[in-house]
Scaffold this motif. Structure first.
Motif, PDB file in Angstrom:
ATOM      1  N   THR A 574       0.829  -1.211   0.000  1.00 53.09           N
ATOM      2  CA  THR A 574       0.000   0.000   0.000  1.00 53.09           C
ATOM      3  C   THR A 574       0.859   1.255   0.000  1.00 53.09           C
ATOM      4  OG1 THR A 574      -1.754  -1.183   1.174  1.00 53.09           O
ATOM      5  CG2 THR A 574      -1.849   1.224   1.193  1.00 53.09           C
ATOM      6  N   VAL A 575       1.904   1.265   0.815  1.00 53.64           N
ATOM      7  CA  VAL A 575       2.787   2.435   0.858  1.00 53.64           C
ATOM      8  C   VAL A 575       3.480   2.623  -0.480  1.00 53.64           C
ATOM      9  CG1 VAL A 575       4.884   3.396   1.891  1.00 53.64           C
ATOM     10  CG2 VAL A 575       3.117   2.403   3.344  1.00 53.64           C
ATOM     11  N   GLN A 576       3.928   1.532  -1.097  1.00 50.29           N
ATOM     12  CA  GLN A 576       4.562   1.651  -2.406  1.00 50.29           C
ATOM     13  C   GLN A 576       3.630   2.319  -3.414  1.00 50.29           C
ATOM     14  OE1 GLN A 576       6.421  -1.813  -4.192  1.00 50.29           O
ATOM     15  NE2 GLN A 576       8.326  -0.901  -3.513  1.00 50.29           N
ATOM     16  N   GLN A 577       2.407   1.838  -3.490  1.00 45.43           N
ATOM     17  CA  GLN A 577       1.466   2.383  -4.471  1.00 45.43           C
ATOM     18  C   GLN A 577       1.064   3.807  -4.133  1.00 45.43           C
ATOM     19  OE1 GLN A 577      -2.139   0.116  -5.036  1.00 45.43           O
ATOM     20  NE2 GLN A 577      -3.111   1.740  -6.188  1.00 45.43           N
ATOM     21  N   LEU A 578       0.709   4.051  -2.878  1.00 45.02           N
ATOM     22  CA  LEU A 578       0.178   5.362  -2.530  1.00 45.02           C
ATOM     23  C   LEU A 578       1.251   6.435  -2.488  1.00 45.02           C
ATOM     24  CD1 LEU A 578      -2.367   3.692  -1.992  1.00 45.02           C
ATOM     25  CD2 LEU A 578      -2.803   5.169  -0.037  1.00 45.02           C
ATOM     26  N   GLU A 603      12.008  14.023  -5.555  1.00 49.23           N
ATOM     27  CA  GLU A 603      11.377  12.750  -5.192  1.00 49.23           C
ATOM     28  C   GLU A 603      11.876  12.276  -3.831  1.00 49.23           C
ATOM     29  OE1 GLU A 603      12.639   8.500  -6.651  1.00 49.23           O
ATOM     30  OE2 GLU A 603      11.357   9.406  -8.187  1.00 49.23           O
ATOM     31  N   ALA A 604      13.177  12.290  -3.624  1.00 46.97           N
ATOM     32  CA  ALA A 604      13.748  11.824  -2.362  1.00 46.97           C
ATOM     33  C   ALA A 604      13.258  12.653  -1.186  1.00 46.97           C
ATOM     34  CB  ALA A 604      15.276  11.860  -2.445  1.00 46.97           C
ATOM     35  N   GLU A 605      13.180  13.963  -1.373  1.00 47.21           N
ATOM     36  CA  GLU A 605      12.726  14.838  -0.292  1.00 47.21           C
ATOM     37  C   GLU A 605      11.255  14.610   0.024  1.00 47.21           C
ATOM     38  OE1 GLU A 605      12.368  17.672   2.683  1.00 47.21           O
ATOM     39  OE2 GLU A 605      14.076  16.557   1.889  1.00 47.21           O
ATOM     40  N   GLN A 606      10.438  14.418  -0.993  1.00 44.98           N
ATOM     41  CA  GLN A 606       9.010  14.169  -0.759  1.00 44.98           C
ATOM     42  C   GLN A 606       8.794  12.854  -0.015  1.00 44.98           C
ATOM     43  OE1 GLN A 606       6.503  16.399  -1.485  1.00 44.98           O
ATOM     44  NE2 GLN A 606       8.258  17.716  -1.972  1.00 44.98           N
ATOM     45  N   GLN A 609       9.624  13.474   3.613  1.00 39.64           N
ATOM     46  CA  GLN A 609       8.549  14.191   4.300  1.00 39.64           C
ATOM     47  C   GLN A 609       7.342  13.297   4.561  1.00 39.64           C
ATOM     48  OE1 GLN A 609       7.442  17.799   2.259  1.00 39.64           O
ATOM     49  NE2 GLN A 609       9.552  18.534   2.099  1.00 39.64           N
ATOM     50  N   LEU A 610       7.085  12.415   3.640  1.00 34.38           N
ATOM     51  CA  LEU A 610       5.929  11.531   3.764  1.00 34.38           C
ATOM     52  C   LEU A 610       6.180  10.422   4.784  1.00 34.38           C
ATOM     53  CD1 LEU A 610       3.110  11.195   2.475  1.00 34.38           C
ATOM     54  CD2 LEU A 610       4.174   9.764   0.719  1.00 34.38           C
ATOM     55  N   GLY A 611       7.436  10.191   5.115  1.00 32.48           N
ATOM     56  CA  GLY A 611       7.765   9.161   6.091  1.00 32.48           C
ATOM     57  C   GLY A 611       7.839   7.769   5.511  1.00 32.48           C
ATOM     58  N   VAL A 612       8.110   7.677   4.211  1.00 31.74           N
ATOM     59  CA  VAL A 612       8.205   6.367   3.570  1.00 31.74           C
ATOM     60  C   VAL A 612       9.554   5.741   3.911  1.00 31.74           C
ATOM     61  CG1 VAL A 612       8.277   5.146   1.368  1.00 31.74           C
ATOM     62  CG2 VAL A 612       6.673   7.037   1.694  1.00 31.74           C
ATOM     63  N   PRO A 613       9.558   4.569   4.520  1.00 38.70           N
ATOM     64  CA  PRO A 613      10.842   3.930   4.832  1.00 38.70           C
ATOM     65  C   PRO A 613      11.644   3.665   3.565  1.00 38.70           C
ATOM     66  CG  PRO A 613       9.029   2.855   6.009  1.00 38.70           C
ATOM     67  CD  PRO A 613       8.406   3.798   5.019  1.00 38.70           C
ATOM     68  N   GLU A 614      12.951   3.860   3.649  1.00 35.24           N
ATOM     69  CA  GLU A 614      13.801   3.619   2.486  1.00 35.24           C
ATOM     70  C   GLU A 614      13.707   2.172   2.027  1.00 35.24           C
ATOM     71  OE1 GLU A 614      17.803   4.842   3.123  1.00 35.24           O
ATOM     72  OE2 GLU A 614      17.285   6.946   3.485  1.00 35.24           O
ATOM     73  N   GLU A 615      13.452   1.260   2.969  1.00 33.55           N
ATOM     74  CA  GLU A 615      13.354  -0.154   2.615  1.00 33.55           C
ATOM     75  C   GLU A 615      12.122  -0.451   1.765  1.00 33.55           C
ATOM     76  OE1 GLU A 615      15.189   0.294   6.737  1.00 33.55           O
ATOM     77  OE2 GLU A 615      13.475   1.114   5.638  1.00 33.55           O
ATOM     78  N   VAL A 616      11.163   0.474   1.755  1.00 36.78           N
ATOM     79  CA  VAL A 616       9.911   0.284   1.010  1.00 36.78           C
ATOM     80  C   VAL A 616       9.962   1.005  -0.328  1.00 36.78           C
ATOM     81  CG1 VAL A 616       7.413   0.653   1.015  1.00 36.78           C
ATOM     82  CG2 VAL A 616       8.578  -0.037   3.123  1.00 36.78           C
TER      83      VAL A 616
END
Length: 706
Positions: A574-578, A603-606, A609-616
């Motif tokens: 879900t995190v990948q898609q959203l 892209e990296a900064e967004q 900010q969104l809190g997406v883990p780098e592993e995801v």
């Protein structure tokens, strides 16, 4: 999916239709006789004569058909008779039919088998098509006729579908800029033409970089890989001239199974990096400069058309209505998904530590997630896949269609196809009457663009007396010679998904081609496809069709394990898609890009900010996000989530009946959604099917996030 690029059928790139005498008149007789695109097709059912068409036929056919279309629209605009619905709106629907036929025939190949010759043709014809689009949609005389009919609409005794066509056509012209002053119209036209060319270049770069990014491995790199994957990789290497090696193409359908199954961590990293860096390799195929230019042009065009941003402009006619509404839904879903993804990371990290992996990397996630799933649910991916042969899942899909709608599928061997492996079926009603034709192109090839999609070679139309012809594409890795094609559960769901789109085109009962089938808003068009995915994992269907090469049905414990694991790893997915959807929306809400804009850094900064883990990470990085830069989904990738609200809620309606094949509800889905096309507001169609508007609760339950 098909864009409703022009009002009616002027330049519907994925429409089909008979060639008229107008196109024939544009070319010398000798050329017309030699060019199969400049005369009525001799192939069965008016299908494209792909067995006779050569690349050199396309450009002359385009030139003739574009000239004919210009003449069609000139004739409508200059008609001395007072404008009426018949001599203006219906004539627009009839206009450009030769071009519709040539375009659908060509662009079907351009996406599925884009050889260098085909790519060159696409680059040459795209500006001409954009010029025609501008000439039609920015024609003040033509718009004046449409507007005059629209102003008199209350006195014309129009049917609901006629009124819908009138309103949608006028809206198309207004949104294209027909009501603007001459100077502004000219600038909008320039932007449209440049964007069309840039989109083609983006896709061309991506295909070239994807091909160049295939990873060549040796036997030690693929130790422990399931036999079907190993054999397919060996066959791919041999086809590329590397006997004895193993080739992993940089396509999702090849990469994700490899990342799930390959024990060799270094090999996983190589394959992962090759895949995620497509279009972002600082080479001749780098897409970052194109992204900046396209976003800037879209923002400028939106301002000229009176919108605050490209996203605001795009969503004016969508179900969501505003970027804020779309973003609110994305936030509702991504927040619990982020929490779940962090929980999943803890479980994955604990298991990876047994192998001495102290820092889980993105190329580790799928491998260790599959091990966690195996321990938690006693589920082995390789064993599971052995019960999912492509042929069995196709049979499952066709049985589902028969049980829901009474349709039967009859394979045709007399229809020419555009590439080896393409198959064709005639779709029939229970009484034997023909509905339309269905082409299936399921296997990957080096010249096919990534992803999966449906397009139309011909759309259904009562006005034109035409039955539909639809095409489904996937990128399933071809099996080794003599071996069955085994697919993952996700690929089986994609199979059903694209066939849901196909049914939307096949079952349409619209009078006008401009309102037919999938010609609906982006955030509704995915509903019929996504709701159809649910039947791919229905236990009754799988017990009948999930069988291994020996014909043995899937063992009940394995089936139950699969069903129990359906919401596993949903935080990650879900995190990948959203995250891709959120970045698409944010990027297209930018009003002015800074001169030093860098897509990779932004892209990296967004994501930070969104809190997406780098592993995801995200499912589609900007540099290869063909949905939004070469696929018509700019500021609209959220549509998959918006439609999921409806598909989860809609499938719950079937479950509430106690029979997921409930004939009454299936009949209502067909009559109120699949047959309707865009003949009324999509929200009305959903309510007519479900009995009420959808809620997001079912979506969260469907993903195991509530």
């Amino acid at each position: 999916m098909r864009n409703r690029l022009l009002a009616g059928a002027a330049l519907a790139l994925l429409l089909g239709g008979p060639v008229t005498a107008v196109a024939q008149a544009q070319a010398p007789d000798a050329v017309a006789e030699a060019n199969p695109l400049l005369s009525p097709s001799p192939a069965p059912d008016g299908t494209p004569p792909y067995d006779r068409i050569r690349p050199e036929h396309y450009e002359p056919a385009f030139d003739a058909a574009i000239a004919a279309a210009h003449e069609d629209f000139r004739r409508i605009a200059e008609n001395p008779e007072p404008p009426t619905f018949a001599n203006t709106l219906e004539e627009i629907e009839r206009a450009g039919r030769p071009l519709a036929r040539v375009s659908s025939t060509f662009f079907n190949v351009a996406s599925a088998d884009a050889t260098p010759a085909i790519q060159d043709i696409q680059r040459n014809v795209t500006p001409k098509l954009a010029q025609l689009s501008n000439a039609q949609l920015l024609n003040p005389a033509l718009f004046a006729r449409i507007n005059e009919v629209w102003q008199a609409r209350e006195s014309l005794d129009l049917t609901p579908e006629e009124l819908r066509l009138l309103e949608q056509t006028r809206l198309d012209y207004v949104r294209a800029g027909a009501a603007l002053d001459e100077t502004t119209r000219a600038r909008v036209a320039q932007i449209n033409e440049e964007l069309a060319s840039l989109g083609v270049q983006f896709g061309r770069n991506l295909l070239a970089d994807q091909t160049a990014s295939a990873v060549l491995l040796v036997s030690t790199d693929v130790e422990g890989l399931p036999q079907d994957q190993r054999a397919a990789a060996a066959a791919a290497a041999t086809a590329a001239g590397h006997d004895g090696a193993f080739l992993i193409p940089a396509t999702r359908s090849a990469v994700e199974p490899f990342l799930t199954s390959a024990p060799d961590r270094a090999a996983r990293e190589r394959v992962w990096r090759a895949f995620v860096m497509r279009g972002d390799n600082d080479n001749a195929n780098d897409n970052n400069a194109l992204i900046a230019r396209m976003v800037s042009l879209r923002a400028e065009r939106a301002r000229l058309l009176g919108a605050t941003s490209h996203a605001a402009f795009q969503l004016e006619t969508a179900m969501a209505g505003t970027p804020e509404a779309a973003s609110a839904l994305l936030t509702t879903v991504i927040e619990p998904a982020l929490l779940r993804a962090r929980e999943e990371l803890q479980a994955i990290s604990a298991l990876a530590a047994r192998d001495g992996v102290t820092d889980v990397e993105p190329w580790d996630w799928r491998y260790y997630a599959d091990k966690v799933r195996a321990e938690r649910f006693a589920l082995d991916e390789a064993e599971l896949k052995s019960y999912f042969p492509l042929e069995g899942m196709v049979a499952a899909m066709f049985e589902t269609t028969n049980r829901l709608f009474g349709l039967t599928m009859h394979e045709r061997f007399d229809i020419p196809v555009y590439a080896p492996g393409v198959r064709v079926w005639e779709v029939r009603e229970a009484d034997g009457s023909k509905v339309g034709l269905y082409y299936a192109d399921w296997f990957a090839r080096p010249t096919k663009r990534p992803g999966a999609w449906m397009n139309s070679l011909r759309v259904q139309s009562g006005l034109l007396g035409e039955s539909p012809i639809v095409v489904n594409n996937q990128n399933i890795p071809p099996p080794a010679a003599g071996q069955p094609a085994l697919i993952s559960v996700n690929e089986a769901e994609t199979l059903f998904h694209e066939f849901g789109h196909a049914l939307h085109g096949l079952l349409s009962k619209a009078q006008y081609p401009g309102l037919s089938g999938t010609a609906v808003s982006r955030d509704f068009v995915e509903f019929p496809a996504q709701v159809y995915e649910h039947w791919a994992t229905e236990p009754d269907i799988l017990r009948r069709h999930a069988r291994n090469v020996a014909g043995e049905p899937i063992p009940e414990p394995l089936l139950q394990a699969l069903l129990a694991s359906r919401t596993f790893n949903q935080g990650f997915l879900t995190v990948q898609q959203l995250s891709s959807a959120v970045l698409d929306m944010r990027l297209h809400q930018v009003q002015t890009l800074p001169a030093d804009f860098n897509a990779r850094a932004w892209e990296a900064e967004q994501l930070r900010q969104l809190g997406v883990p780098e592993e995801v990470g995200m499912r589609h990085r900007l540099a290869h996000f063909s949905h939004i830069f070469d696929g018509g989904y700019s500021a609209s990738y959220y549509a998959y989530t918006w439609a999921e609200v409806m598909d989860a809620d809609g499938f719950e309606a079937f479950k509430e009946t106690g029979n997921v094949f409930d004939p009454t509800l299936a009949s209502r889905l067909r009559a109120e959604v699949l047959e309707r096309g865009n003949t009324r507001d999509p929200a009305e169609s959903y309510v007519a099917f479900r009995g009420r508007p959808p809620t997001a609760n079912a979506l969260l339950r469907n993903r195991g996030l509530r």
